[in-house]
Scaffold this motif. Structure first.
Motif: not given
Length: 432
Positions: A420-430
């Motif tokens: 999940l840490n690899l798959l979920l983009r940081p909020t700033s990028q999202a």
């Protein structure tokens, strides 16, 4: 003339002996806890428990000497004390219960080899294991061990006559209260709180006639842990992969401890230092498959002692390693542990495993959980990871090889957190 760094300072023999013994006392409660919990979880005999204590002290001593003095590129040459990684006990139990103890030690051998070979690369890849992943993994490790500690207190079978007796629970509660009291009223002894709790609980048990002290003097005075006590290692792919996952968690923990000791002794730590430390831990873990013990890692409580005492010489911990090594040749050290009633050991183990969980929670407290990305990673990983702990029969319809991995809360939760840490983009990028 070049000034000697405090890490390389050679103290007088008297100070070395006293300070080294103090490190051993701090180490001892942890060195006892891992064998006790593993023996209880597998229903091993008293003789097997005595063996596990002896071989654990042997490897603690060898590992501490290796980290303190160093050989070539193995060992970081700083005041580090090695001990059995309590985080390895739960997954080892899962493998032994799913297969057998020989498969457990085969997996241990491969995980040690993996640690040695991966050390230089891993020292540069720590960014893939941020606090949100490591905090979740270590929290799960502590929680997965709570049922084992509870079984030591109350018993393992509700159908047994003495299951959950008030006397046993009261004895365990006494140990817990003593540990708390030491922390509150005897701050100078906080590093020895678990040891004091065990001594107090055992004293009460002796007064109640629950301890057979004669068993301590029965048996040989001197001995050497024989290799392959439980048989030659055997191998299973799923079991090996599950333990390698745990080894990665321990490698991150080790890297953090090296950085912590570097801060404590005011000595810069680089990737080569981390790699040297990992090689030492991996080599001792490989030996643990021969002398059949546990995974090994630097003990944080001994790093705390370096910070408190301000004694930074690596020769102090080298002496501690030598003392532990000598103690391993005296089987009565294990027999002393074996006569301590299970509820007493269980009370101390309960606090210890909960402390492991709290270390994970403390790491998670540094994570911004107001960020939905981090919240989802922790929530999903804990939820999936805890399934086999709260419902052991959850995966019984799956193939046996899959069950071995899935029934380990630590393995499943850590893999989910990592992915999940690899798959979920940081909020700033999202939000871009």
């Amino acid at each position: 003339m070049t000034n000697t760094h405090p890490v390389d300072e050679r103290l007088g023999a008297g100070r070395l002996a006293v300070l080294g013994l103090q490190h051993v006392l701090v180490l001892y409660a942890g060195a006892v806890a891992a064998p006790v919990v593993l023996a209880a979880g597998l229903g091993l005999s008293t003789a097997d428990l005595v063996y596990l204590v002896a071989t654990d002290l042997l490897l603690c001593g060898l590992g501490t000497l290796l980290q303190s003095l160093g050989v070539w590129r193995v060992g970081v040459r700083m005041p580090m004390v090695l001990g059995a990684a309590f985080t390895s006990v739960a997954p080892m139990l899962v493998i032994a219960q799913g297969h057998d103890i020989r498969t457990m030690y085969g997996s241990l051998l491969v995980s040690g080899v993996f640690m040695v070979l991966a050390a230089p690369l891993f020292a540069r890849l720590l960014r893939f294991f941020p606090p949100v992943v490591m905090g979740t993994a270590i929290t799960l490790i502590g929680i997965q061990l709570v049922p084992v500690a509870a079984g030591m207190v109350a018993g393992h079978s509700p159908a047994a006559p003495g299951f959950g007796s008030p006397g046993a629970i009261g004895l365990a509660l006494l140990v817990v209260l003593v540990i708390v009291a030491v922390h509150r009223f005897l701050p100078r002894l906080r590093q020895l709180a678990f040891l004091v709790g065990l001594l107090a609980g055992t004293a009460v048990a002796i007064a109640l006639g629950q301890v057979n002290l004669g068993a301590v003097v029965q048996g040989p005075v001197l001995g050497f842990p024989e290799p392959f006590h439980f048989g030659l290692p055997s191998f299973d792919l799923a079991a090996t992969l599950s333990l390698i996952i745990i080894q990665i968690v321990i490698m991150v923990e080790c890297a953090g401890q090296v950085q912590a000791i570097g801060t404590a002794v005011d000595k810069p730590v680089g990737p080569s230092d981390v790699a040297a430390s990992l090689r030492a831990d991996g080599l001792i873990t490989m030996l643990a498959s021969v002398f059949q013990s546990f995974m090994y890692v630097t003990y944080a409580q001994n790093i705390g002692m370096v910070s408190v005492t301000k004694v930074r010489s690596r020769y102090v911990t080298a002496v501690a390693g030598a003392i532990a090594l000598v103690l391993s040749f005296f089987p009565f050290m294990g027999r002393i542990v074996a006569v301590v009633p299970q509820p007493v050991l269980g009370g101390a183990a309960l606090v210890m495993v909960a402390t492991v969980a709290m270390v994970g929670i403390r790491i998670l407290s540094t994570v911004d959980l107001q960020d939905n990305r981090n919240l989802v990673i922790v929530a999903v990983s804990l939820g999936i990871g805890l399934l086999p702990t709260v419902q052991p029969a959850f995966y019984t319809q799956f193939p046996p090889s899959a069950q071995l991995f899935l029934t380990s809360s630590v393995a499943t939760g850590t893999v989910v957190a990592f992915l999940l840490n690899l798959l979920l983009r940081p909020t700033s990028q999202a939000n871009d």
